[in-house]
Scaffold this active site. Structure first.
Site, PDB file in Angstrom:
ATOM      1  N   ASP A  51      19.431  -4.405   4.697  1.00  0.00           N
ATOM      2  CA  ASP A  51      18.394  -4.465   5.398  1.00  0.00           C
ATOM      3  C   ASP A  51      18.658  -4.928   6.932  1.00  0.00           C
ATOM      4  O   ASP A  51      19.221  -5.789   6.822  1.00  0.00           O
ATOM      5  CB  ASP A  51      17.175  -5.047   4.744  1.00  0.00           C
ATOM      6  CG  ASP A  51      15.703  -4.607   4.931  1.00  0.00           C
ATOM      7  OD1 ASP A  51      15.231  -3.977   4.002  1.00  0.00           O
ATOM      8  OD2 ASP A  51      15.312  -4.970   6.146  1.00  0.00           O
ATOM      9  N   CYS A  60       0.928   4.622  -0.178  1.00  0.00           N
ATOM     10  CA  CYS A  60       1.362   6.249  -0.532  1.00  0.00           C
ATOM     11  C   CYS A  60       0.597   7.094  -0.466  1.00  0.00           C
ATOM     12  O   CYS A  60       0.567   7.991   0.378  1.00  0.00           O
ATOM     13  CB  CYS A  60       2.072   5.810  -1.832  1.00  0.00           C
ATOM     14  SG  CYS A  60       3.642   4.970  -1.912  1.00  0.00           S
ATOM     15  N   LYS A  81      -4.844  -2.706  -4.654  1.00  0.00           N
ATOM     16  CA  LYS A  81      -5.121  -2.645  -6.066  1.00  0.00           C
ATOM     17  C   LYS A  81      -4.614  -3.918  -6.651  1.00  0.00           C
ATOM     18  O   LYS A  81      -4.054  -4.805  -6.006  1.00  0.00           O
ATOM     19  CB  LYS A  81      -4.177  -1.491  -6.537  1.00  0.00           C
ATOM     20  CG  LYS A  81      -2.776  -1.517  -6.374  1.00  0.00           C
ATOM     21  CD  LYS A  81      -2.062  -0.541  -6.985  1.00  0.00           C
ATOM     22  CE  LYS A  81      -1.536  -0.528  -8.385  1.00  0.00           C
ATOM     23  NZ  LYS A  81      -0.690   0.275  -8.828  1.00  0.00           N
ATOM     24  N   LYS A  84       7.575  15.224  -5.451  1.00  0.00           N
ATOM     25  CA  LYS A  84       6.738  13.974  -5.076  1.00  0.00           C
ATOM     26  C   LYS A  84       5.515  13.949  -4.431  1.00  0.00           C
ATOM     27  O   LYS A  84       4.448  13.168  -4.673  1.00  0.00           O
ATOM     28  CB  LYS A  84       7.779  12.883  -4.152  1.00  0.00           C
ATOM     29  CG  LYS A  84       7.195  11.868  -3.478  1.00  0.00           C
ATOM     30  CD  LYS A  84       7.059  10.427  -4.641  1.00  0.00           C
ATOM     31  CE  LYS A  84       6.359   9.510  -4.185  1.00  0.00           C
ATOM     32  NZ  LYS A  84       5.970   8.592  -5.186  1.00  0.00           N
ATOM     33  N   LYS A  94      -0.751   8.085   3.233  1.00  0.00           N
ATOM     34  CA  LYS A  94       0.122   8.650   4.214  1.00  0.00           C
ATOM     35  C   LYS A  94       0.515   9.724   3.471  1.00  0.00           C
ATOM     36  O   LYS A  94       1.146  10.752   4.329  1.00  0.00           O
ATOM     37  CB  LYS A  94       1.037   7.349   4.516  1.00  0.00           C
ATOM     38  CG  LYS A  94       2.361   7.568   3.573  1.00  0.00           C
ATOM     39  CD  LYS A  94       3.512   6.837   4.131  1.00  0.00           C
ATOM     40  CE  LYS A  94       4.588   6.561   3.000  1.00  0.00           C
ATOM     41  NZ  LYS A  94       5.427   7.561   2.518  1.00  0.00           N
TER      42      LYS A  94
HETATM   43  N1  LIG Z   1       5.919   1.415  -2.283  1.00  0.00           N
HETATM   44  C1  LIG Z   1       5.803   2.129  -3.238  1.00  0.00           C
HETATM   45  O1  LIG Z   1       5.132   1.902  -4.228  1.00  0.00           O
HETATM   46  C2  LIG Z   1       6.573   3.498  -3.201  1.00  0.00           C
HETATM   47  C3  LIG Z   1       6.718   4.148  -4.387  1.00  0.00           C
HETATM   48  C4  LIG Z   1       7.459   5.244  -4.334  1.00  0.00           C
HETATM   49  C5  LIG Z   1       7.949   5.806  -2.974  1.00  0.00           C
HETATM   50  N2  LIG Z   1       7.685   5.061  -1.938  1.00  0.00           N
HETATM   51  C6  LIG Z   1       8.380   5.546  -0.687  1.00  0.00           C
HETATM   52  O2  LIG Z   1       9.740   4.971  -0.551  1.00  0.00           O
HETATM   53  C7  LIG Z   1      10.180   4.538   0.856  1.00  0.00           C
HETATM   54  C8  LIG Z   1       9.764   2.959   1.005  1.00  0.00           C
HETATM   55  O3  LIG Z   1       8.851   2.541   0.768  1.00  0.00           O
HETATM   56  P1  LIG Z   1       8.553   0.940   0.598  1.00  0.00           P
HETATM   57  O4  LIG Z   1       7.432   0.738   0.324  1.00  0.00           O
HETATM   58  O5  LIG Z   1       9.622   0.300  -0.218  1.00  0.00           O
HETATM   59  O6  LIG Z   1       8.791   0.505   2.114  1.00  0.00           O
HETATM   60  P2  LIG Z   1       8.912  -0.887   2.875  1.00  0.00           P
HETATM   61  O7  LIG Z   1       8.060  -0.876   4.312  1.00  0.00           O
HETATM   62  O8  LIG Z   1       8.235  -1.784   1.983  1.00  0.00           O
HETATM   63  O9  LIG Z   1      10.508  -1.011   3.070  1.00  0.00           O
HETATM   64  C9  LIG Z   1      11.122  -0.457   3.948  1.00  0.00           C
HETATM   65  C10 LIG Z   1      12.294  -1.587   4.129  1.00  0.00           C
HETATM   66  O10 LIG Z   1      13.337  -0.887   5.119  1.00  0.00           O
HETATM   67  C11 LIG Z   1      13.789  -1.808   6.132  1.00  0.00           C
HETATM   68  N3  LIG Z   1      14.506  -0.983   7.323  1.00  0.00           N
HETATM   69  C12 LIG Z   1      13.617  -0.598   8.486  1.00  0.00           C
HETATM   70  N4  LIG Z   1      14.606   0.106   9.132  1.00  0.00           N
HETATM   71  C13 LIG Z   1      15.736  -0.013   8.547  1.00  0.00           C
HETATM   72  C14 LIG Z   1      16.923   0.503   9.147  1.00  0.00           C
HETATM   73  N5  LIG Z   1      17.328   0.860   9.968  1.00  0.00           N
HETATM   74  N6  LIG Z   1      17.988  -0.020   7.979  1.00  0.00           N
HETATM   75  C15 LIG Z   1      17.813  -0.773   6.823  1.00  0.00           C
HETATM   76  N7  LIG Z   1      16.698  -1.056   6.516  1.00  0.00           N
HETATM   77  C16 LIG Z   1      15.631  -0.728   7.476  1.00  0.00           C
HETATM   78  C17 LIG Z   1      12.673  -2.729   6.423  1.00  0.00           C
HETATM   79  O11 LIG Z   1      13.097  -3.811   6.952  1.00  0.00           O
HETATM   80  C18 LIG Z   1      12.005  -2.838   4.872  1.00  0.00           C
HETATM   81  O12 LIG Z   1      12.391  -3.852   4.540  1.00  0.00           O
HETATM   82  C19 LIG Z   1       8.784   5.137   1.446  1.00  0.00           C
HETATM   83  O13 LIG Z   1       9.231   6.852   2.020  1.00  0.00           O
HETATM   84  C20 LIG Z   1       7.598   5.432   0.456  1.00  0.00           C
HETATM   85  O14 LIG Z   1       6.922   6.328   0.684  1.00  0.00           O
HETATM   86  C21 LIG Z   1       7.107   3.853  -2.079  1.00  0.00           C
HETATM   87  O1  LIG Z   2      -8.546   5.870 -11.611  1.00  0.00           O
HETATM   88  C1  LIG Z   2      -8.003   5.414 -10.331  1.00  0.00           C
HETATM   89  C2  LIG Z   2      -6.639   5.019 -10.200  1.00  0.00           C
HETATM   90  C3  LIG Z   2      -6.319   4.678  -8.734  1.00  0.00           C
HETATM   91  N1  LIG Z   2      -7.227   4.273  -7.997  1.00  0.00           N
HETATM   92  C4  LIG Z   2      -6.686   3.805  -6.817  1.00  0.00           C
HETATM   93  O2  LIG Z   2      -5.635   4.773  -6.234  1.00  0.00           O
HETATM   94  C5  LIG Z   2      -4.995   3.895  -5.359  1.00  0.00           C
HETATM   95  C6  LIG Z   2      -3.598   3.926  -5.882  1.00  0.00           C
HETATM   96  O3  LIG Z   2      -3.300   3.421  -6.997  1.00  0.00           O
HETATM   97  P1  LIG Z   2      -1.881   3.810  -7.884  1.00  0.00           P
HETATM   98  O4  LIG Z   2      -1.610   5.094  -7.903  1.00  0.00           O
HETATM   99  O5  LIG Z   2      -2.074   2.899  -9.159  1.00  0.00           O
HETATM  100  O6  LIG Z   2      -0.969   2.726  -6.844  1.00  0.00           O
HETATM  101  P2  LIG Z   2       0.273   3.092  -6.211  1.00  0.00           P
HETATM  102  O7  LIG Z   2       1.135   1.929  -6.212  1.00  0.00           O
HETATM  103  O8  LIG Z   2      -0.115   3.346  -4.796  1.00  0.00           O
HETATM  104  O9  LIG Z   2       1.149   4.127  -6.754  1.00  0.00           O
HETATM  105  C7  LIG Z   2       1.063   5.637  -6.459  1.00  0.00           C
HETATM  106  O10 LIG Z   2       1.769   5.983  -4.970  1.00  0.00           O
HETATM  107  C8  LIG Z   2       3.433   5.520  -5.354  1.00  0.00           C
HETATM  108  C9  LIG Z   2       4.273   5.726  -4.089  1.00  0.00           C
HETATM  109  O11 LIG Z   2       4.194   6.978  -3.838  1.00  0.00           O
HETATM  110  C10 LIG Z   2       3.661   6.377  -6.277  1.00  0.00           C
HETATM  111  O12 LIG Z   2       5.084   6.270  -6.809  1.00  0.00           O
HETATM  112  C11 LIG Z   2       2.893   6.331  -7.739  1.00  0.00           C
HETATM  113  O13 LIG Z   2       3.428   7.233  -8.933  1.00  0.00           O
HETATM  114  C12 LIG Z   2       1.538   6.496  -7.223  1.00  0.00           C
HETATM  115  O14 LIG Z   2       0.582   6.310  -8.433  1.00  0.00           O
HETATM  116  C13 LIG Z   2      -5.430   2.490  -5.518  1.00  0.00           C
HETATM  117  O15 LIG Z   2      -6.065   2.341  -4.384  1.00  0.00           O
HETATM  118  C14 LIG Z   2      -6.328   2.507  -6.735  1.00  0.00           C
HETATM  119  O16 LIG Z   2      -7.285   1.453  -6.743  1.00  0.00           O
HETATM  120  C15 LIG Z   2      -8.550   4.499  -8.145  1.00  0.00           C
HETATM  121  O17 LIG Z   2      -9.440   4.391  -7.416  1.00  0.00           O
HETATM  122  N2  LIG Z   2      -8.986   5.070  -9.571  1.00  0.00           N
END
Ligand SMILES: NC(=O)c1ccc[n+]([C@@H]2O[C@H](COP(=O)([O-])OP(=O)(O)OC[C@H]3O[C@@H](n4cnc5c(N)ncnc54)[C@H](O)[C@@H]3O)[C@@H](O)[C@H]2O)c1
Ligand SMILES: O=c1ccn([C@@H]2O[C@H](COP(=O)(O)OP(=O)(O)O[C@H]3O[C@H](CO)[C@@H](O)[C@H](O)[C@H]3O)[C@@H](O)[C@H]2O)c(=O)[nH]1
Length: 434
Positions: A30, A270, A329, A214, A273
């Site tokens: 990172d 997520c 959440k 996704k 966006k």
């Molecule tokens: N947060 C979630 O719940 C979730 C779940 C599933 C998928 N995703 C996807 O996964 C991806 C990452 O999400 P996140 O929430 O972990 O993001 P985040 O912003 O929490 O983390 C991204 C990390 O990348 C680092 N970074 C930035 N530029 C960099 C570079 N050039 N080299 C190395 N590191 C660098 C940042 O410092 C940061 O720590 C996104 O595409 C997101 O949509 C997120």
């Molecule tokens: O019945 C419901 C369920 C969820 N939410 C809202 O929906 C948002 C997202 O909730 P949740 O899906 O539990 O959280 P995330 O951690 O954002 O997870 C979603 O986004 C991630 C990033 O892409 C995916 O990996 C997951 O599968 C997907 O559920 C939150 O604001 C919740 O409060 C509601 O309002 N009603």
């Protein structure tokens, strides 16, 4: 296996800790030195249940972090887990993916043996084909598929239960170029521990399909919440409790009982966006998706409806309003896309003073929204003390236990955006959809 993970945010840190726990040797790369230091000291850089324990157990052993991309050369597999934020028009900003891929390519060019690059970041269909692979090929000076292979493996974890979700997924998606058995074999090896423990469905598909699955997953879930919110708003007009309706329709397994909690709508890093990105990508390709656009529209309106309900009972101009919950959440300190933002801004626009409380997200909210003029309380009781009204924004369990605390309000008006507070005598209670 020896695994490197580029990006150590919510996804990168969780995946790294879980893979280390499964016996792999993992290095997080990172650019953020504080994150790297935290991981190496065995502390989680984010609030996520179970993550601190895993880091404490494996940091300095099977898990380490560095800012030096050269670390990838000592590994067999590299995940790209950097952020893919929205541009102002909602479309995906792949700038970080591109920068990280270039840095990765430079290192892989200096590596002799085979390597698998796995795109875990959420990217719109075609990104791996049109951006990641060409950037790698330019750095490598040879086509992908010879010594370096590329796959997509989207992540479905939810924040607040990320560790559990990674360990016990319902499905794992492996997207590879047609016929790339080598890449598939590496992915199976990587996930052997998860598959053995949780027996998820393993979906083998193409690169673009993997990327699209996704978005379809998130768009479907976000739309499901918007649909129950739309239905819930209708329920409210007829004095019907949308939660009773949801409990009943959820018994039909074609509908399913989950993601039927109506209220303030969806936030997070997520859903907002990703729905915006797939709408923008579809429009760019010539198709305007009306259902997804409507899902966003319903979601945008819910905070406004909460403010209107508050205004029905309280003159907000000059009122002191307690906001309970800032994270998007419960179970997380993440405030990205939180519904607290439009609620707080709307209250300020209407002339109210805001006093907010969140069990873990106050620091992040302050850091990300330094210009929003609000007071922060250190307990729900302190926020409620002397308040003219209360808006419940996040469904933290501790808010469900509030009772006598409402007695210290100057005027006990509670508008619950999450169906978490009990109706009780002595408070004027409004649910958003019940
Ligand atoms: N947060 C979630 O719940 C979730 C779940 C599933 C998928 N995703 C996807 O996964 C991806 C990452 O999400 P996140 O929430 O972990 O993001 P985040 O912003 O929490 O983390 C991204 C990390 O990348 C680092 N970074 C930035 N530029 C960099 C570079 N050039 N080299 C190395 N590191 C660098 C940042 O410092 C940061 O720590 C996104 O595409 C997101 O949509 C997120
Ligand atoms: O019945 C419901 C369920 C969820 N939410 C809202 O929906 C948002 C997202 O909730 P949740 O899906 O539990 O959280 P995330 O951690 O954002 O997870 C979603 O986004 C991630 C990033 O892409 C995916 O990996 C997951 O599968 C997907 O559920 C939150 O604001 C919740 O409060 C509601 O309002 N009603």
């Amino acid at each position: 296996m020896d695994v490197s993970i580029i990006g150590s945010g919510y996804v990168g840190t969780t995946v790294a800790a879980c893979l280390a726990d499964d016996g792999h040797d993992v290095v997080n790369v990172d650019i953020d030195e504080e994150i790297v230091a935290a991981i190496n000291e065995g502390h989680s850089p984010i609030h996520e249940p179970g993550l601190d324990d895993l880091l404490a157990e494996h940091a300095g052993g099977r898990l380490r972090a560095t800012t030096d991309y050269a670390a990838v050369r000592e590994t067999d597999v590299t995940f790209l887990a950097v952020g893919t934020p929205s541009r102002d028009d909602g479309s995906i900003d792949t700038g970080v993916v591109e920068a990280a891929t270039q840095s990765l390519g430079e290192q892989l060019g200096a590596k002799d043996d085979d390597h698998l690059v796995v795109v875990k970041s959420t990217v719109v269909p075609g990104t791996t084909d049109e951006l990641v692979i060409p950037a790698l090929e330019a750095a490598l000076g040879e086509p992908v598929g010879e010594s370096v292979h590329v796959a997509v493996n989207p992540e479905f974890l939810q924040m607040g239960s990320a560790v559990e979700n990674f360990r016990t997924p319902q499905k794992i998606v492996f997207g590879v170029d047609d016929g790339d058995q080598w890449a598939l074999d590496r992915l199976h090896e990587l996930y052997a521990g998860v598959v053995e423990a949780a027996d998820p469905a393993v979906v083998e598909t193409g690169l673009r399909e993997g990327e699209m699955i996704k978005y379809a997953n998130n768009a479907f879930l976000a739309s499901k919440v918007s649909l129950i919110n739309d239905i819930g708003n209708v329920c409210k007009e007829f004095d019907v409790d949308a939660y009773e309706v949801a409990d009943a329709i959820g018994l039909d397994d074609r509908i399913g009982e989950r993601f039927l909690r109506s209220g303030l709508g969806w936030g997070g890093s997520c859903f907002p966006k990703d729905v915006a990105a797939i709408i923008a990508a579809a429009e760019g390709a010539g198709y305007e998706p009306p259902m997804l656009t409507a899902a966003v529209e319903v979601n945008d309106r819910q905070p406004e409806r909460l403010l209107d309900l508050l205004a029905d009972h309280t003159d907000l101009d000059g009122a002191r309003v307690a906001v309970l919950g800032l994270s998007f959440k419960p179970g997380t300190d993440d405030v990205r896309g939180s519904r607290a933002i439009p609620v707080v801004e709307g209250l300020r626009e209407r002339g109210a003073t805001v006093v907010a409380y969140d069990p873990v997200a106050t620091g992040k909210f302050r850091e990300k929204h330094p210009d929003v003029d609000i007071e922060f309380a250190d307990s729900a009781a302190a926020a409620l003390d002397g308040a003219d009204a209360c808006a419940v924004v996040t469904d933290w369990d501790e808010f469900a236990a509030l009772d006598a605390e409402f007695d210290s309000m100057a005027s006990p008006v509670v508008v619950d955006g999450r169906h978490v507070v009990e109706r009780r005598e002595g408070i004027t209670y409004e649910g958003l959809t019940w």
